[in-house]
Motif scaffolding. Structure first.
Motif, PDB file in Angstrom:
ATOM      1  N   UNK A   1      35.294  61.277  -6.505  1.00  0.00           N
ATOM      2  CA  UNK A   1      35.921  61.058  -7.936  1.00  0.00           C
ATOM      3  C   UNK A   1      37.268  61.568  -8.597  1.00  0.00           C
ATOM      4  N   UNK A   2      37.085  62.716  -7.806  1.00  0.00           N
ATOM      5  CA  UNK A   2      38.536  63.220  -7.684  1.00  0.00           C
ATOM      6  C   UNK A   2      39.610  62.264  -6.833  1.00  0.00           C
ATOM      7  N   UNK A   3      39.019  62.326  -5.724  1.00  0.00           N
ATOM      8  CA  UNK A   3      40.321  61.760  -5.308  1.00  0.00           C
ATOM      9  C   UNK A   3      40.400  59.827  -5.342  1.00  0.00           C
ATOM     10  N   UNK A   4      39.390  59.220  -5.821  1.00  0.00           N
ATOM     11  CA  UNK A   4      39.200  58.117  -6.734  1.00  0.00           C
ATOM     12  C   UNK A   4      40.428  58.023  -8.210  1.00  0.00           C
TER      13      UNK A   4
ATOM     14  N   UNK B   1      44.240  58.622  -6.288  1.00  0.00           N
ATOM     15  CA  UNK B   1      44.164  57.149  -6.233  1.00  0.00           C
ATOM     16  C   UNK B   1      43.850  56.374  -4.725  1.00  0.00           C
ATOM     17  N   UNK B   2      42.968  57.002  -4.366  1.00  0.00           N
ATOM     18  CA  UNK B   2      42.536  56.938  -2.922  1.00  0.00           C
ATOM     19  C   UNK B   2      42.364  55.218  -2.997  1.00  0.00           C
ATOM     20  N   UNK B   3      42.721  54.774  -2.444  1.00  0.00           N
ATOM     21  CA  UNK B   3      41.268  53.670  -1.901  1.00  0.00           C
ATOM     22  C   UNK B   3      40.462  53.247  -1.195  1.00  0.00           C
ATOM     23  N   UNK B   4      39.585  52.940  -1.863  1.00  0.00           N
ATOM     24  CA  UNK B   4      38.048  52.164  -0.856  1.00  0.00           C
ATOM     25  C   UNK B   4      37.666  54.027  -1.107  1.00  0.00           C
ATOM     26  N   UNK B   5      38.096  54.672  -1.452  1.00  0.00           N
ATOM     27  CA  UNK B   5      37.368  56.252  -0.724  1.00  0.00           C
ATOM     28  C   UNK B   5      36.115  56.211  -2.291  1.00  0.00           C
ATOM     29  N   UNK B   6      35.976  55.483  -3.608  1.00  0.00           N
ATOM     30  CA  UNK B   6      35.046  55.930  -3.943  1.00  0.00           C
ATOM     31  C   UNK B   6      33.342  54.728  -3.415  1.00  0.00           C
TER      32      UNK B   6
ATOM     33  N   UNK C   1      29.043  50.301  -9.613  1.00  0.00           N
ATOM     34  CA  UNK C   1      29.195  49.856  -8.471  1.00  0.00           C
ATOM     35  C   UNK C   1      30.791  49.993  -8.076  1.00  0.00           C
ATOM     36  N   UNK C   2      30.993  50.933  -7.288  1.00  0.00           N
ATOM     37  CA  UNK C   2      30.006  52.261  -6.933  1.00  0.00           C
ATOM     38  C   UNK C   2      29.929  53.159  -7.875  1.00  0.00           C
ATOM     39  N   UNK C   3      28.619  54.078  -7.777  1.00  0.00           N
ATOM     40  CA  UNK C   3      28.119  54.958  -8.821  1.00  0.00           C
ATOM     41  C   UNK C   3      29.969  56.198  -8.939  1.00  0.00           C
ATOM     42  N   UNK C   4      29.042  56.692  -9.938  1.00  0.00           N
ATOM     43  CA  UNK C   4      30.569  57.707 -10.718  1.00  0.00           C
ATOM     44  C   UNK C   4      29.641  59.119 -10.715  1.00  0.00           C
ATOM     45  N   UNK C   5      30.698  60.199 -10.892  1.00  0.00           N
ATOM     46  CA  UNK C   5      29.678  61.467 -11.221  1.00  0.00           C
ATOM     47  C   UNK C   5      29.517  60.940 -11.772  1.00  0.00           C
ATOM     48  N   UNK C   6      29.929  60.356 -13.256  1.00  0.00           N
ATOM     49  CA  UNK C   6      29.116  60.200 -14.760  1.00  0.00           C
ATOM     50  C   UNK C   6      27.212  59.538 -14.297  1.00  0.00           C
ATOM     51  N   UNK C   7      27.177  58.834 -13.395  1.00  0.00           N
ATOM     52  CA  UNK C   7      25.807  57.896 -13.355  1.00  0.00           C
ATOM     53  C   UNK C   7      25.260  59.279 -12.382  1.00  0.00           C
ATOM     54  N   UNK C   8      25.976  60.240 -11.574  1.00  0.00           N
ATOM     55  CA  UNK C   8      24.547  61.114 -10.818  1.00  0.00           C
ATOM     56  C   UNK C   8      24.109  62.346 -12.057  1.00  0.00           C
ATOM     57  N   UNK C   9      25.076  62.184 -13.564  1.00  0.00           N
ATOM     58  CA  UNK C   9      25.088  63.123 -14.348  1.00  0.00           C
ATOM     59  C   UNK C   9      23.371  62.153 -15.022  1.00  0.00           C
ATOM     60  N   UNK C  10      24.205  61.333 -15.198  1.00  0.00           N
ATOM     61  CA  UNK C  10      22.816  60.635 -15.549  1.00  0.00           C
ATOM     62  C   UNK C  10      21.177  60.851 -15.133  1.00  0.00           C
ATOM     63  N   UNK C  11      21.561  60.496 -14.280  1.00  0.00           N
ATOM     64  CA  UNK C  11      20.398  60.515 -12.585  1.00  0.00           C
ATOM     65  C   UNK C  11      19.958  62.234 -13.146  1.00  0.00           C
ATOM     66  N   UNK C  12      20.767  63.114 -12.757  1.00  0.00           N
ATOM     67  CA  UNK C  12      20.295  64.201 -13.428  1.00  0.00           C
ATOM     68  C   UNK C  12      19.366  64.733 -14.938  1.00  0.00           C
ATOM     69  N   UNK C  13      19.672  64.122 -15.616  1.00  0.00           N
ATOM     70  CA  UNK C  13      18.831  63.993 -16.745  1.00  0.00           C
ATOM     71  C   UNK C  13      17.938  63.552 -17.263  1.00  0.00           C
TER      72      UNK C  13
ATOM     73  N   UNK D   1      33.331  39.904  -0.568  1.00  0.00           N
ATOM     74  CA  UNK D   1      33.299  41.573   0.005  1.00  0.00           C
ATOM     75  C   UNK D   1      32.059  42.330  -0.196  1.00  0.00           C
ATOM     76  N   UNK D   2      31.518  43.271   1.311  1.00  0.00           N
ATOM     77  CA  UNK D   2      31.277  44.802   1.149  1.00  0.00           C
ATOM     78  C   UNK D   2      31.894  45.149   1.501  1.00  0.00           C
ATOM     79  N   UNK D   3      32.523  45.815   0.625  1.00  0.00           N
ATOM     80  CA  UNK D   3      33.485  47.621   0.554  1.00  0.00           C
ATOM     81  C   UNK D   3      34.626  46.797   0.552  1.00  0.00           C
ATOM     82  N   UNK D   4      35.141  46.673   1.984  1.00  0.00           N
ATOM     83  CA  UNK D   4      36.136  45.994   2.534  1.00  0.00           C
ATOM     84  C   UNK D   4      36.205  45.112   3.935  1.00  0.00           C
TER      85      UNK D   4
END
Length: 428
Positions: free
Chosen positions: A177-180, A184-189, A251-263, A399-402
């Motif tokens: 997420x930091x790179x994204x 602005x790194x493309x496709x890393x997400x 789509x794609x998942x984010x750090x916010x969704x990961x925190x949601x999953x933890x809770x 497109x499936x990713x790229x």
């Protein structure tokens, strides 16, 4: 001879963690109910999203987006299964048979139906939308396939590093997420399809080993983290994808969704005591056993049922009120009851494909063939979730990713992969 639900329930050993089975059923049932409620079909056959019509309802996704719980349960089950059946090909077939067989039948039936519809020129309006929408839940199958395939190496990392393996996956999600967003790194997400969901899956390993001992901390930390990220960062409120949004938590998942999953994982673990007592009640356990026996079939066909209900209403000239209006809400119980009835009919027709095969998995088998099979399945079902069943004759791609993928190619990969997994895990 197959046993009845009552016989299966009666034979359940006392050592079985019935709460895990209850969570599996409850999470899938919540997803099905959420999909039925979110669909907002208008009188002209346009399919919208209730959460887009009433944005204030998006906060409900913080409780109803419960897929992380299913993946957490999967991690628990996969750990126990692999330890009891260590051969890779045999493990894959044992874990995937009740998943891939109903999925392959679903893909085959819808492929045939889509071809018939397109040859007849009837793929416009709601029918054309249905050809795309019914395939969307297959993304879940694809993610789950990846979790099963990666269980052996991830379980070894868990056994060596414990919480450290989980922390490494979380760190990966943070870096992505930091790179994204910052660089602005493309496709890393797209890497977060792995980091986010596998981190939740890893919590299931910790649960299997009795190392998930502070659920209150996990729940509070996850909820606080998700709230802070949504309030301060580029993350949207909704924990499910919304049409037209620039950033999706899903789509794609984010750090916010990961925190949601933890809770969510922390919350269901806090309810473990009363949940386990509930699951031990004979009537409740029989219902859980019955539901687990058809859960994947119901999940695969529930959107077909819902869209079938709306299609019948349009064909019969039944009123379809403006979404979120008083009349629309008043009609909700009837639509849900109709969708449940049609789903029950589809389950009755296809449930036999969810039963385990007669031949058990061998202790050996061909691991390379199994790995190739699950890779093809993964690419096929993810491709179908992106492109849908429309365009089988025209070769329309998505497109499936790229990488562009067509519906015929996705169908072929999914079915070929299933056959390879079946073959690799059978007795010689």
């Amino acid at each position: 001879m197959s046993l009845s639900v009552s016989e299966l329930a009666a034979r359940t050993p006392d050592t079985r963690d019935r709460y895990i089975d209850l969570l599996r059923v409850a999470s899938l049932a919540t997803v099905v109910l959420g999909h039925w409620l979110m669909a907002a079909v208008t009188a002209d056959g346009t399919v919208g999203n209730l959460l887009a019509v009433v944005p204030e309802l998006q906060v409900l996704t913080w409780g109803l987006q419960i897929m992380p719980v299913f993946f957490f349960v999967g991690g628990f089950s996969h750990a126990l299964s692999h330890r009891s059946r260590p051969g890779y090909a045999a493990f894959l077939r044992a874990r995937l048979q009740r998943l891939l067989r109903p999925t392959a039948v679903f893909i085959g039936v819808w492929t045939a139906a889509a071809l018939a519809v397109q040859l007849a020129g009837g793929d416009g309006g709601l029918t054309g939308t249905a050809l795309r929408l019914v395939a969307q839940p297959l993304w879940f199958i694809g993610i789950y396939l990846a979790m099963v395939a990666l269980t052996p190496p991830l379980l070894r990392l868990h056994e060596r590093y414990g919480w450290g393996a989980f922390a490494a996956l979380v760190a990966g999600a943070v870096a992505v997420d930091a790179l994204r967003f910052a660089a602005g790194v493309p496709y890393v997400e797209f890497l977060n399809f792995a980091f986010v969901w596998l981190a939740v899956h890893q919590l299931g390993f910790l649960r299997a080993d009795g190392r998930l001992r502070a659920p209150a901390v996990l729940a509070a930390g996850g909820l606080a983290g998700a709230a802070a990220l949504v309030a301060l960062g580029p993350y949207p409120l909704s924990m499910v994808g919304m049409p037209g949004e620039k950033v999706s938590n899903m789509a794609p998942p984010t750090l916010a969704l990961l925190c949601h999953g933890l809770w969510l994982v922390g919350a269901v673990e806090l309810l473990r005591g009363p949940g386990a007592r509930l699951a031990r009640r004979p009537a409740v356990w029989r219902a859980v056993v019955a539901a687990n026996g058809v859960a994947m079939t119901a999940f695969l066909w529930h959107l077909t049922a819902m869209l079938g209900v709306y299609g019948a209403m349009l064909a019969l000239g039944a009123p379809l009120p403006e979404p979120a209006s008083a009349a629309w809400w008043a009609q909700v119980p009837l639509r849900l009851a109709a969708a449940a009835a049609v789903t029950a009919l589809l389950v009755a027709a296809f449930r036999r494909f969810e039963r385990p095969g007669a031949r058990p998995a061998a202790a050996g088998g061909s691991s390379p063939v199994a790995a190739l099979g699950i890779t093809l399945c993964l690419l096929g079902v993810l491709g179908l979730s992106a492109v849908g069943f429309g365009g089988l004759l025209t070769g329309r791609s998505a497109l499936l990713i790229a990488v562009p993928v067509t519906a015929p190619a996705a169908v072929g990969m999914a079915l070929a992969g299933w056959l390879l997994v079946e073959r690799a895990g059978r007795r010689a």
